[in-house]
Design a protein around this motif. Structure first.
Motif, mmCIF file in Angstrom:
data_model
loop_
_atom_site.group_PDB
_atom_site.id
_atom_site.type_symbol
_atom_site.label_atom_id
_atom_site.label_comp_id
_atom_site.label_asym_id
_atom_site.label_seq_id
_atom_site.Cartn_x
_atom_site.Cartn_y
_atom_site.Cartn_z
ATOM 1 N N ALA A 166 0.830 -1.206 0.000
ATOM 2 C CA ALA A 166 0.000 0.000 0.000
ATOM 3 C C ALA A 166 0.864 1.256 0.000
ATOM 4 O O ALA A 166 0.561 2.235 -0.696
ATOM 5 C CB ALA A 166 -0.936 -0.007 1.215
ATOM 6 N N GLY A 167 1.956 1.247 0.770
ATOM 7 C CA GLY A 167 2.862 2.388 0.787
ATOM 8 C C GLY A 167 3.551 2.601 -0.548
ATOM 9 O O GLY A 167 3.694 3.735 -1.020
ATOM 10 N N TYR A 206 4.068 5.778 -5.504
ATOM 11 C CA TYR A 206 4.163 5.682 -6.958
ATOM 12 C C TYR A 206 3.114 6.569 -7.622
ATOM 13 O O TYR A 206 3.428 7.312 -8.565
ATOM 14 C CB TYR A 206 3.986 4.230 -7.405
ATOM 15 C CG TYR A 206 3.773 4.106 -8.901
ATOM 16 C CD1 TYR A 206 4.828 4.271 -9.779
ATOM 17 C CD2 TYR A 206 2.503 3.845 -9.419
ATOM 18 C CE1 TYR A 206 4.625 4.181 -11.158
ATOM 19 C CE2 TYR A 206 2.299 3.749 -10.788
ATOM 20 C CZ TYR A 206 3.362 3.921 -11.650
ATOM 21 O OH TYR A 206 3.161 3.839 -13.000
ATOM 22 N N CYS A 207 1.880 6.505 -7.159
ATOM 23 C CA CYS A 207 0.814 7.321 -7.747
ATOM 24 C C CYS A 207 1.082 8.811 -7.556
ATOM 25 O O CYS A 207 0.752 9.628 -8.429
ATOM 26 C CB CYS A 207 -0.534 6.946 -7.137
ATOM 27 S SG CYS A 207 -1.131 5.315 -7.597
ATOM 28 N N VAL A 254 -0.529 -4.568 -11.690
ATOM 29 C CA VAL A 254 0.817 -5.135 -11.795
ATOM 30 C C VAL A 254 1.490 -5.218 -10.435
ATOM 31 O O VAL A 254 2.010 -6.272 -10.039
ATOM 32 C CB VAL A 254 1.666 -4.303 -12.776
ATOM 33 C CG1 VAL A 254 3.100 -4.829 -12.796
ATOM 34 C CG2 VAL A 254 1.064 -4.335 -14.173
ATOM 35 N N VAL A 255 1.491 -4.111 -9.690
ATOM 36 C CA VAL A 255 2.154 -4.104 -8.379
ATOM 37 C C VAL A 255 1.500 -5.100 -7.412
ATOM 38 O O VAL A 255 2.215 -5.872 -6.754
ATOM 39 C CB VAL A 255 2.166 -2.685 -7.789
ATOM 40 C CG1 VAL A 255 2.758 -2.687 -6.384
ATOM 41 C CG2 VAL A 255 2.981 -1.745 -8.683
ATOM 42 N N PRO A 256 0.161 -5.136 -7.271
ATOM 43 C CA PRO A 256 -0.426 -6.155 -6.375
ATOM 44 C C PRO A 256 -0.082 -7.586 -6.782
ATOM 45 O O PRO A 256 0.142 -8.428 -5.906
ATOM 46 C CB PRO A 256 -1.935 -5.885 -6.487
ATOM 47 C CG PRO A 256 -2.041 -4.440 -6.824
ATOM 48 C CD PRO A 256 -0.879 -4.182 -7.736
ATOM 49 N N LEU A 257 -0.038 -7.876 -8.079
ATOM 50 C CA LEU A 257 0.301 -9.234 -8.507
ATOM 51 C C LEU A 257 1.739 -9.591 -8.132
ATOM 52 O O LEU A 257 2.014 -10.714 -7.693
ATOM 53 C CB LEU A 257 0.099 -9.368 -10.012
ATOM 54 C CG LEU A 257 -1.351 -9.462 -10.497
ATOM 55 C CD1 LEU A 257 -1.404 -9.492 -12.019
ATOM 56 C CD2 LEU A 257 -2.050 -10.689 -9.916
ATOM 57 N N LEU A 293 -6.149 2.282 -0.122
ATOM 58 C CA LEU A 293 -5.042 1.496 -0.657
ATOM 59 C C LEU A 293 -4.667 0.328 0.252
ATOM 60 O O LEU A 293 -4.018 -0.613 -0.194
ATOM 61 C CB LEU A 293 -3.813 2.394 -0.861
ATOM 62 C CG LEU A 293 -3.970 3.528 -1.872
ATOM 63 C CD1 LEU A 293 -2.695 4.352 -1.934
ATOM 64 C CD2 LEU A 293 -4.320 2.991 -3.248
ATOM 65 N N VAL A 294 -5.054 0.383 1.501
ATOM 66 C CA VAL A 294 -4.721 -0.676 2.448
ATOM 67 C C VAL A 294 -5.620 -1.883 2.179
ATOM 68 O O VAL A 294 -6.849 -1.753 2.167
ATOM 69 C CB VAL A 294 -4.895 -0.198 3.897
ATOM 70 C CG1 VAL A 294 -4.565 -1.315 4.880
ATOM 71 C CG2 VAL A 294 -4.016 1.022 4.157
ATOM 72 N N PRO A 295 -5.053 -3.059 1.937
ATOM 73 C CA PRO A 295 -5.900 -4.244 1.713
ATOM 74 C C PRO A 295 -6.810 -4.510 2.907
ATOM 75 O O PRO A 295 -6.383 -4.456 4.056
ATOM 76 C CB PRO A 295 -4.869 -5.371 1.542
ATOM 77 C CG PRO A 295 -3.613 -4.688 1.098
ATOM 78 C CD PRO A 295 -3.610 -3.360 1.783
ATOM 79 N N GLY A 296 -8.069 -4.783 2.616
ATOM 80 C CA GLY A 296 -9.038 -5.035 3.675
ATOM 81 C C GLY A 296 -9.669 -3.784 4.233
ATOM 82 O O GLY A 296 -10.369 -3.852 5.255
ATOM 83 N N ALA A 297 -9.463 -2.626 3.584
ATOM 84 C CA ALA A 297 -10.038 -1.377 4.094
ATOM 85 C C ALA A 297 -11.559 -1.407 4.089
ATOM 86 O O ALA A 297 -12.198 -0.666 4.841
ATOM 87 C CB ALA A 297 -9.541 -0.189 3.263
ATOM 88 N N TRP A 298 -12.137 -2.275 3.257
ATOM 89 C CA TRP A 298 -13.598 -2.351 3.198
ATOM 90 C C TRP A 298 -14.205 -2.845 4.513
ATOM 91 O O TRP A 298 -15.397 -2.684 4.741
ATOM 92 C CB TRP A 298 -14.038 -3.244 2.045
ATOM 93 C CG TRP A 298 -13.360 -4.567 1.984
ATOM 94 C CD1 TRP A 298 -13.716 -5.708 2.618
ATOM 95 C CD2 TRP A 298 -12.175 -4.892 1.242
ATOM 96 N NE1 TRP A 298 -12.848 -6.734 2.323
ATOM 97 C CE2 TRP A 298 -11.889 -6.272 1.476
ATOM 98 C CE3 TRP A 298 -11.342 -4.178 0.400
ATOM 99 C CZ2 TRP A 298 -10.798 -6.914 0.889
ATOM 100 C CZ3 TRP A 298 -10.261 -4.820 -0.180
ATOM 101 C CH2 TRP A 298 -9.995 -6.166 0.063
ATOM 102 N N ILE A 299 -13.392 -3.446 5.365
ATOM 103 C CA ILE A 299 -13.888 -3.835 6.695
ATOM 104 C C ILE A 299 -14.351 -2.598 7.452
ATOM 105 O O ILE A 299 -15.399 -2.593 8.107
ATOM 106 C CB ILE A 299 -12.789 -4.565 7.491
ATOM 107 C CG1 ILE A 299 -12.387 -5.856 6.779
ATOM 108 C CG2 ILE A 299 -13.240 -4.861 8.911
ATOM 109 C CD1 ILE A 299 -11.232 -6.580 7.424
#
Length: 313
Positions: free
Chosen positions: A83-84, A89-90, A127-130, A247-253
């Motif tokens: 996520a960082g 990058y963005c 690409v980056v997550p993969l 951007l943090v995985p699982g933020a939908w929690i």
């Protein structure tokens, strides 16, 4: 298609250190830290722990099943680092080439601004997550094998039960299956950061973080002035969470207020990651998600236009 592939390769070549060597370094460091107690810290392991490990000799199937279900949890720090990496990058992807004027060279090529911005978005969200998921899976498997070897030194042989367990191979696929959900939730943050990167002439980080903070601060001051007791936490989550924290995985929690106990298995036969997969995909019915995607599409359009107008001006 060939043009887009070339643009994706360009981004990877220009940021190889960020996209490849950084996760490899983090994964190597985590493996080394994980291994050290087994190699040099025998005196730190109490007799009580060794006794508990010894009692596992008669129940290696249950131990193997438990490890196969949870071993991917060790990839958490690496996914937070992802996520960082995506965040910075963005922020820089559309600003750096304007700062060093290399944009004049890239604009001389037969590539549209839409293709350029889209390639950078695809790199950030796909690409980056993969790459990070692949390295995280390999790292978690290595740590699991190290733990299995450590168990074998105590005559707890779990390799057979572990390698024959389907969860060992299914868990990484379930995590990879959440990637489309992650992309949709992260789109507002990705497009916001790219919009700021294409617009700001300097101090990109301050603009990207400062504007959401300023909006929250002004709303809070307005609430105090009009003496309203309404709960503004939802607004803070909407502004700060969707613009930066997605951007943090699982933020939908957090966004969907899903209780954490909903992710734990109801029985020993259930897989924790299987429930995470199902609940995560269930959030696709959220109105907040699709409003965020719509807003992200608007910001993407503005980013493409700004990239063209900035240089034309």
């Amino acid at each position: 298609m060939k043009t887009m592939i070339s643009l994706l390769k360009r981004e990877f070549w220009e940021h190889t250190g960020m996209f490849l060597w950084t996760p490899l370094s983090v994964a190597a460091a985590m493996i080394c830290v994980f291994t050290m107690p087994f190699l040099f810290g025998q005196h730190l392991i109490s007799a009580h722990v060794l006794d508990r490990v010894g009692r596992m000799r008669d129940d290696t199937q249950r131990v193997g099943d438990a490890l196969a279900s949870i071993y991917m949890l060790s990839s958490g720090p690496l996914l937070i680092a992802m996520a960082g990496i995506i965040f910075f990058y963005c922020l820089a992807c559309l600003h750096d080439d304007r700062r060093d004027r290399s944009i004049l060279f890239w604009k001389s090529l037969p590539v549209s601004d839409f293709q350029t911005v889209l390639s950078k978005l695809l790199v950030a969200c796909l690409v980056v997550p993969l790459i990070f998921l692949t390295i995280a899976t390999a790292m978690s498997f290595c740590m699991l094998m190290i733990l299995s070897i450590a168990f074998s030194t105590q005559e707890v042989f779990i390799f057979k039960d572990l390698l024959a367990n389907g969860k060992l191979y299914l868990t990484p696929l379930q995590i990879a299956g959440i990637l489309p959900v992650y992309i949709l939730w992260a789109l507002p943050s990705l497009c916001w950061l790219m919009l700021v990167s294409s617009w700001a002439r300097s101090k990109v980080f301050l603009w990207a973080v400062g504007i959401p903070l300023l909006v929250v601060f002004l709303i809070g001051m307005l609430k105090l002035l009009i003496y309203q007791d309404a709960d503004m936490q939802w607004f803070v989550d909407l502004i700060l969470g969707r613009s930066i924290g997605s951007l943090v995985p699982g933020a939908w929690i957090r966004f969907e207020s899903i209780p954490l106990n909903a992710y734990f298995p109801l029985s020993k036969e259930d897989s924790g990651f299987e429930r995470i997969f199902m609940i995560s995909w269930h959030t696709l019915t959220s109105l907040q998600l699709w409003l965020g995607v719509l807003l992200a599409a608007c910001m993407f359009y503005m980013t493409v236009r700004l990239r063209r107008w900035r240089e034309a001006a």
